[in-house]
Write an enzyme that holds these catalytic residues in place. Structure first.
Site, PDB file in Angstrom:
ATOM      1  N   CYS A   1      10.022  -2.311   2.547  1.00  0.00           N
ATOM      2  CA  CYS A   1       8.611  -2.534   2.241  1.00  0.00           C
ATOM      3  C   CYS A   1       8.453  -3.667   1.235  1.00  0.00           C
ATOM      4  O   CYS A   1       9.032  -3.621   0.138  1.00  0.00           O
ATOM      5  CB  CYS A   1       8.003  -1.243   1.675  1.00  0.00           C
ATOM      6  SG  CYS A   1       6.294  -1.454   1.106  1.00  0.00           S
TER       7      CYS A   1
ATOM      8  N   CYS B   1       6.920  -2.562  -2.393  1.00  0.00           N
ATOM      9  CA  CYS B   1       7.673  -1.779  -3.373  1.00  0.00           C
ATOM     10  C   CYS B   1       8.269  -2.735  -4.407  1.00  0.00           C
ATOM     11  O   CYS B   1       8.490  -3.915  -4.119  1.00  0.00           O
ATOM     12  CB  CYS B   1       8.788  -0.997  -2.682  1.00  0.00           C
ATOM     13  SG  CYS B   1       8.215   0.412  -1.700  1.00  0.00           S
TER      14      CYS B   1
ATOM     15  N   HIS C   1       5.845   4.389  -3.154  1.00  0.00           N
ATOM     16  CA  HIS C   1       5.605   4.096  -1.739  1.00  0.00           C
ATOM     17  C   HIS C   1       4.960   5.258  -1.006  1.00  0.00           C
ATOM     18  O   HIS C   1       4.188   5.061  -0.062  1.00  0.00           O
ATOM     19  CB  HIS C   1       6.928   3.724  -1.057  1.00  0.00           C
ATOM     20  CG  HIS C   1       6.793   3.372   0.387  1.00  0.00           C
ATOM     21  ND1 HIS C   1       6.446   2.096   0.824  1.00  0.00           N
ATOM     22  CD2 HIS C   1       6.939   4.126   1.521  1.00  0.00           C
ATOM     23  CE1 HIS C   1       6.391   2.087   2.142  1.00  0.00           C
ATOM     24  NE2 HIS C   1       6.689   3.300   2.589  1.00  0.00           N
TER      25      HIS C   1
ATOM     26  N   ASN D   1      -8.025  -0.477   3.392  1.00  0.00           N
ATOM     27  CA  ASN D   1      -7.822   0.078   4.725  1.00  0.00           C
ATOM     28  C   ASN D   1      -6.710   1.101   4.606  1.00  0.00           C
ATOM     29  O   ASN D   1      -5.631   0.777   4.113  1.00  0.00           O
ATOM     30  CB  ASN D   1      -7.393  -1.004   5.719  1.00  0.00           C
ATOM     31  CG  ASN D   1      -8.459  -2.066   5.911  1.00  0.00           C
ATOM     32  OD1 ASN D   1      -9.642  -1.800   5.812  1.00  0.00           O
ATOM     33  ND2 ASN D   1      -8.030  -3.283   6.198  1.00  0.00           N
TER      34      ASN D   1
ATOM     35  N   HIS E   1       2.617   1.201   2.330  1.00  0.00           N
ATOM     36  CA  HIS E   1       2.505   1.345   0.872  1.00  0.00           C
ATOM     37  C   HIS E   1       1.031   1.408   0.465  1.00  0.00           C
ATOM     38  O   HIS E   1       0.209   0.675   1.013  1.00  0.00           O
ATOM     39  CB  HIS E   1       3.169   0.144   0.194  1.00  0.00           C
ATOM     40  CG  HIS E   1       3.460   0.341  -1.254  1.00  0.00           C
ATOM     41  ND1 HIS E   1       4.717   0.641  -1.725  1.00  0.00           N
ATOM     42  CD2 HIS E   1       2.661   0.294  -2.338  1.00  0.00           C
ATOM     43  CE1 HIS E   1       4.677   0.753  -3.034  1.00  0.00           C
ATOM     44  NE2 HIS E   1       3.431   0.549  -3.430  1.00  0.00           N
TER      45      HIS E   1
ATOM     46  N   HIS F   1      -2.156   0.406  -0.839  1.00  0.00           N
ATOM     47  CA  HIS F   1      -2.651  -0.890  -1.306  1.00  0.00           C
ATOM     48  C   HIS F   1      -4.022  -1.173  -0.712  1.00  0.00           C
ATOM     49  O   HIS F   1      -4.459  -0.525   0.230  1.00  0.00           O
ATOM     50  CB  HIS F   1      -1.681  -2.010  -0.916  1.00  0.00           C
ATOM     51  CG  HIS F   1      -1.702  -2.336   0.561  1.00  0.00           C
ATOM     52  ND1 HIS F   1      -1.167  -1.512   1.529  1.00  0.00           N
ATOM     53  CD2 HIS F   1      -2.228  -3.406   1.239  1.00  0.00           C
ATOM     54  CE1 HIS F   1      -1.333  -2.049   2.728  1.00  0.00           C
ATOM     55  NE2 HIS F   1      -1.985  -3.203   2.578  1.00  0.00           N
TER      56      HIS F   1
ATOM     57  N   GLN G   1      -7.097  -4.713  -0.528  1.00  0.00           N
ATOM     58  CA  GLN G   1      -7.194  -6.172  -0.493  1.00  0.00           C
ATOM     59  C   GLN G   1      -8.478  -6.633  -1.172  1.00  0.00           C
ATOM     60  O   GLN G   1      -9.409  -5.847  -1.379  1.00  0.00           O
ATOM     61  CB  GLN G   1      -7.166  -6.667   0.956  1.00  0.00           C
ATOM     62  CG  GLN G   1      -5.893  -6.314   1.709  1.00  0.00           C
ATOM     63  CD  GLN G   1      -5.895  -6.865   3.116  1.00  0.00           C
ATOM     64  OE1 GLN G   1      -5.875  -8.076   3.329  1.00  0.00           O
ATOM     65  NE2 GLN G   1      -5.918  -5.974   4.094  1.00  0.00           N
TER      66      GLN G   1
END
Length: 352
Positions: A70, A73, A116, A156, A167, A169, A171
């Protein structure tokens, strides 16, 4: 909050947001990366009047890597990632495969935690507050870029939504124009203000929702409700009770209370469809006033806009998704299978 800005090997900016003021961030990106080259271009549709980002370089972006590869990470030994340090609280960096870049705006990735296997809903209130502070700081910084007119922070969540990295996250898109959805709100705002002799449409909507049966939860400074004309099977709008145009306008009382309210909303979303169901896929989207001129929306100023978050899922019932088929995709006319009143009732039923 401590903020530390650095650069990745290819020149992209990376920013650490830390809970502790004594945290030192001096790790160097050891990857042999060449400088990023993008092909982002914004084209205007002459019939619809909206804009489309053309970004062919995104075809090569990372797609569902295994957990031990990933890129979000932290770096561990010889396993190098987008984050050079071996741990972090919250990190923001320029997207390596941006939809918008240069004169066409900017795209950033926000990593909520180094864990993660976590999710936003599993964060502590302290961690969630740090994410809010990072969103606010990035909104402020990006608003000063000459090419940026509107800042959009969003998450999302789930493969069904199209997420390609597992992971936790989100935007941030910094657009060089006012987005079509925001423009629709501003036109409605202007029309209502003129028709009512100055009444604010956001205030009127919030007053009506507070008096109705679609309120999901309410605190001293925030209210969450399923809107009267919800587009999605389960859709919640979260508003601060004091109208502000953007994240920068929130006072300390609202900021302090936000983590408790928002985390409760996300946890309820994961319980909508019952025990044993996979995590609920969702989109969480902050709507902020544009920073550019609003001259085309006569009589409306930035202060007339109301910051709010829209949270919705494309899952309509257990094991079934809401697809945007002919009416939705072809004509932008949504058909909702779940009455908003029933959705609100369900979201109250699954309270902690």
């Amino acid at each position: 909050m401590k903020k530390t800005s650095t650069r990745l090997a290819d020149g992209r900016e990376l920013i650490y947001y830390d809970l502790r003021d004594d945290t030192v961030r001096d790790a160097v990106d050891r990857r042999p990366l060449e400088r990023t080259h993008t092909t982002s271009e914004v084209r205007r549709d002459p019939l619809l009047g909206d804009q489309v980002a053309i970004a062919s370089h995104r075809q090569g972006r990372t797609y569902h890597p295994p957990a031990d590869q990933c890129p979000l990470c932290p770096t561990q030994g010889d396993r190098l990632s987008e984050i050079p340090d071996s741990s972090y609280d919250v990190v923001v960096f320029e997207n390596r495969f941006p939809s918008l870049a240069g004169d066409s705006g900017r795209c950033e990735v926000v990593c909520f935690t180094s864990d993660h296997d976590a999710s936003f809903a599993s964060l502590t209130e302290e961690q969630a507050r740090l994410v809010l502070d990072a969103w606010t700081d990035r909104t402020s910084e990006l608003s000063h870029l000459p090419s940026v007119e509107q800042v959009f922070c969003f998450e999302n969540r789930g493969a069904e939504i199209g997420v390609t990295l597992g992971h936790p996250h989100g935007q941030i898109y910094a657009y060089p124009f006012t987005t079509p959805r925001t423009a629709l709100m501003l036109r409605s705002l202007a029309a209502h203000k003129e028709a009512t002799g100055g009444e604010n449409l956001f205030d009127a909507v919030l007053e009506r929702e507070l008096a109705d049966e679609r309120v999901v939860l309410e605190s001293e400074h925030w209210v969450a409700f399923v809107p009267y004309a919800a587009h999605w099977p389960y859709e919640v709008h979260l508003y601060p009770k004091r109208r502000v145009p953007d994240l920068l306008g929130l006072d300390e009382a609202a900021r302090s209370e936000f983590p408790q309210v928002y985390l409760e909303l996300l946890r309820r979303f994961d319980r909508i469809f019952g025990e044993g169901e996979p995590p609920t896929p969702y989109i969480a989207a902050w709507h902020q006033a544009p920073f550019g001129t609003l001259e085309e929306f006569e009589g409306v100023s930035r202060d007339d806009f109301a910051l709010h978050l829209e949270l919705f899922t494309i899952r309509r019932t257990s094991g079934k998704l809401k697809f945007l088929a002919g009416s939705e995709s072809g004509m932008s006319v949504f058909i909702n299978d779940v009455p908003p009143e029933r959705a609100a009732e369900r979201l109250r039923e699954v309270a902690s």
